[in-house]
Design a protein around this motif. Sequence first.
Motif, short mmCIF file in Angstrom:
data_model
loop_
_atom_site.label_atom_id
_atom_site.label_comp_id
_atom_site.label_asym_id
_atom_site.label_seq_id
_atom_site.Cartn_x
_atom_site.Cartn_y
_atom_site.Cartn_z
N THR A 72 0.82 -1.21 0.00
CA THR A 72 0.00 0.00 0.00
C THR A 72 0.85 1.26 0.00
O THR A 72 0.56 2.21 -0.73
CB THR A 72 -0.91 0.03 1.24
OG1 THR A 72 -1.60 -1.21 1.35
CG2 THR A 72 -1.92 1.16 1.16
N GLY A 73 1.90 1.30 0.81
CA GLY A 73 2.63 2.54 1.03
C GLY A 73 4.08 2.53 0.62
O GLY A 73 4.82 3.47 0.97
N GLY A 74 4.52 1.50 -0.12
CA GLY A 74 5.92 1.43 -0.52
C GLY A 74 6.14 1.59 -2.01
O GLY A 74 7.18 1.20 -2.54
N LYS A 75 5.17 2.19 -2.70
CA LYS A 75 5.27 2.37 -4.14
C LYS A 75 6.14 3.58 -4.47
O LYS A 75 6.49 4.37 -3.58
CB LYS A 75 3.86 2.52 -4.73
CG LYS A 75 2.92 1.36 -4.36
CD LYS A 75 1.52 1.53 -4.92
CE LYS A 75 0.82 2.78 -4.45
NZ LYS A 75 0.65 2.84 -2.98
N CYS A 107 4.43 -4.40 8.25
CA CYS A 107 2.98 -4.42 8.01
C CYS A 107 2.35 -5.65 8.63
O CYS A 107 1.20 -5.61 9.08
CB CYS A 107 2.69 -4.36 6.51
SG CYS A 107 0.93 -4.40 6.11
N VAL A 108 3.09 -6.76 8.64
CA VAL A 108 2.60 -8.00 9.24
C VAL A 108 3.43 -8.38 10.47
O VAL A 108 3.54 -9.55 10.82
CB VAL A 108 2.56 -9.15 8.22
CG1 VAL A 108 1.36 -9.02 7.31
CG2 VAL A 108 3.84 -9.22 7.39
N ASN A 109 4.05 -7.37 11.09
CA ASN A 109 4.81 -7.56 12.33
C ASN A 109 6.03 -8.45 12.14
O ASN A 109 6.38 -9.22 13.03
CB ASN A 109 3.88 -8.12 13.42
CG ASN A 109 4.48 -7.99 14.82
OD1 ASN A 109 5.34 -7.15 15.07
ND2 ASN A 109 4.03 -8.83 15.74
N PHE A 110 6.68 -8.34 10.99
CA PHE A 110 7.92 -9.06 10.73
C PHE A 110 9.03 -8.05 10.48
O PHE A 110 8.96 -7.27 9.54
CB PHE A 110 7.80 -9.97 9.50
CG PHE A 110 6.87 -11.13 9.66
CD1 PHE A 110 6.81 -11.84 10.85
CD2 PHE A 110 6.04 -11.52 8.62
CE1 PHE A 110 5.95 -12.92 11.00
CE2 PHE A 110 5.18 -12.59 8.76
CZ PHE A 110 5.13 -13.30 9.95
N ALA A 141 2.02 4.06 6.84
CA ALA A 141 1.39 4.23 5.52
C ALA A 141 0.83 2.92 5.00
O ALA A 141 0.49 2.81 3.82
CB ALA A 141 2.42 4.79 4.53
N THR A 142 0.71 1.91 5.87
CA THR A 142 0.21 0.60 5.47
C THR A 142 -1.32 0.60 5.44
O THR A 142 -1.95 1.65 5.51
CB THR A 142 0.75 -0.49 6.41
OG1 THR A 142 0.41 -0.13 7.77
CG2 THR A 142 2.26 -0.59 6.30
N LEU A 169 -3.01 5.12 10.97
CA LEU A 169 -2.76 5.03 9.53
C LEU A 169 -2.88 6.41 8.91
O LEU A 169 -3.76 7.19 9.26
CB LEU A 169 -3.77 4.09 8.87
CG LEU A 169 -3.79 2.63 9.33
CD1 LEU A 169 -4.86 1.85 8.55
CD2 LEU A 169 -2.43 1.98 9.15
N ALA A 170 -1.99 6.69 7.96
CA ALA A 170 -2.01 7.99 7.29
C ALA A 170 -1.31 7.87 5.94
O ALA A 170 -0.73 6.83 5.61
CB ALA A 170 -1.32 9.05 8.15
N ASN A 171 -1.36 8.95 5.16
CA ASN A 171 -0.66 8.92 3.88
C ASN A 171 0.85 9.08 4.11
O ASN A 171 1.28 9.52 5.18
CB ASN A 171 -1.24 9.96 2.91
CG ASN A 171 -0.80 11.39 3.19
OD1 ASN A 171 0.36 11.68 3.46
ND2 ASN A 171 -1.75 12.33 3.10
N PRO A 172 1.68 8.71 3.13
CA PRO A 172 3.14 8.72 3.34
C PRO A 172 3.71 10.09 3.70
O PRO A 172 4.68 10.17 4.47
CB PRO A 172 3.68 8.24 1.99
CG PRO A 172 2.57 7.45 1.39
CD PRO A 172 1.32 8.14 1.82
#
Length: 629
Positions: free
Chosen positions: A513-516, A575-578, A592-593, A608-611
């Motif tokens: 979601t937020g790493g583009k 994002c998945v706690n890893f 940003a996830t 949650l928020a925008n980057p």
Amino acid sequence: MLETINIEGKRILYLTKNPILIERQLAGEDIEPVNEDSLLDRVSTDAYPTKACFRFDEEYMASKALTGLRLSNSSPIPDDAIRRGNFGGIVAGRSFGSGSSREHFPWSLKAAGIKVIIASSVERICAQNCQNIGLPYIEGNPYLYATRLVNEGVLPLSEATRGLDPISAAIVSAGGLFPFLRQYQDNPGIIPKPETGTRPMTAPEKIIAKHMGILYVKPGDLGFIDVDHRYSYEIFFPMSYSILQKQISNAVIKDPDSVYLFYDHSLLDSSPDAYSLAQQMRSIARKEGFTLYDGNREQGTEGICHTVMLERYLKPGDVSTGTDSHTCSLGLGALPVGVGSTEWGAALWAKKIRMSVPPTINFELRGLPPSGTMAKDIMLYILSRDTIRSGGGIGRIFLFSGTTLDILPVDEQFVFSNMTVEGGGYTGYVEMNRMLAEYFMERHHLSASEISELSVYSDPDAVYENKFLIDTSKLEPYVATPGDPRNGIPLSQLLEENNETVQINKAFIGSCTGGKYEDLVAAARVLEGKKVYPSVQLHVSASSRSIYERLSREGIIKILSEAGAIIVPSACGACVNFGPGSVSKGEVGISATNRNFPGRMGQGDVYLANPAVVAASAVAGRIIFPNKL
């Protein structure tokens, strides 16, 4: 064929908002049925801990049932409590099973002895997973059904099939997906193809009809549709493959060239169990001839699965299915369907998935978003609407249309389809538009005539269950408060209610979601010439290696690093706690996830928020508008 739901000799566990009541039940007390208002809503699949997904033997899964459930910063359910408590029924509120597609969640309940789930509503993927593994659920008034179950001990199975489409009802009656498929193989006529006549259709309906081999469909029509792409990753693929091998002797995979596997979700975790899953996936990929996108902890993955599928394979009009709830990310002029491990295992064998044509909600986006407002803000606004928060989006296709799409980069449009599942949607679909057409032409070297031939558009008089007109020019940045992506409020409201002092310890910009590319560019614009606040850790991760390399060439990674951001190899990560960026107990993070369910990114609280807002907050040490730095 099953006929009854029987919990005689077993107990009922009420998942109440009061953790003390849960603890009393675990200690042996049987309480009276409780009203819906006292029950937990939105019990997400993260109640089965992510790291417990590294194993899928039933004994282990049973011990982890609901151990990830968090209430008031406590985890009231210890290991093996459900099995030791002799519970046969679970009772909860609305949107039970929201979140990820992890089939471990219902499997753990079934393995621990649960015979039935009673909830006000059950989210789509979790509902199908329950059907597929033979765990009945009943949607309706929890108090009334729980009272009947207490008094009678047995309920007719028809209570669990009431309101289901005929395929789903047949699967429940058969005791699961594979028992049903055996019946269907012997008698395919039990599910005849729809005979819907000429009618205007939405674009998703047209894609479904084509892949069902007919001309027209309408909401509620049933059948099996062909899929163009199947993809999975290391956490769920070995489970899917194992289920298929157990259910179908010497199963032959249909069209292995259209199967893609990814090592992305647990890549940054050091657990031997996680590494074992990756090794199993590699071995099976070699054996079956599947395409594998591998990785390692030093260099990261070649890309998060959804990102790579878009970059390399997706074309307009395609149908894709993946073992991930965010498979909906690929709804850019195409139709993606996220499923659980059992259903994907069946699709691996048959290259088909079941389909009851969903109703469609149209979100028409108009106007030019103000400076600082991004697609993430538009989506958090949509998710915060009463219709969506109350469950009105469950099982619906979210279709995004309107003039705003013609000016938004594809990276931004991706967010709309990606976060559809946070509203309970069946999948997301972004109508073909100028920016999408240009993207496919450039990325996949398609000509204008090829794009025209592949593209699917909704008819002007297509019928929608609901329609929302959104003027994006009037939207400011939004923030989802901890606990649920549907908790969105305007950033100005958050700051006003908290005297502008929502302090943070962690900030994360990454994930599908937020790493583009556009996300990290937006963050760099904020961070250039500034420094991350001394007590804050900012972790940044590109969603694919190709994006990272482009950002490096353009100097963006240098800007981020000089500001104090910690660059993390491409992977799903925090994002998945890893891996780096997870939020520990007592910490507050901003991300940003796409999800901030309790426990999703760790034991802390996550906004949650925008980057750009995340980057600005990392500099200020508190949540802030970027233009206020």
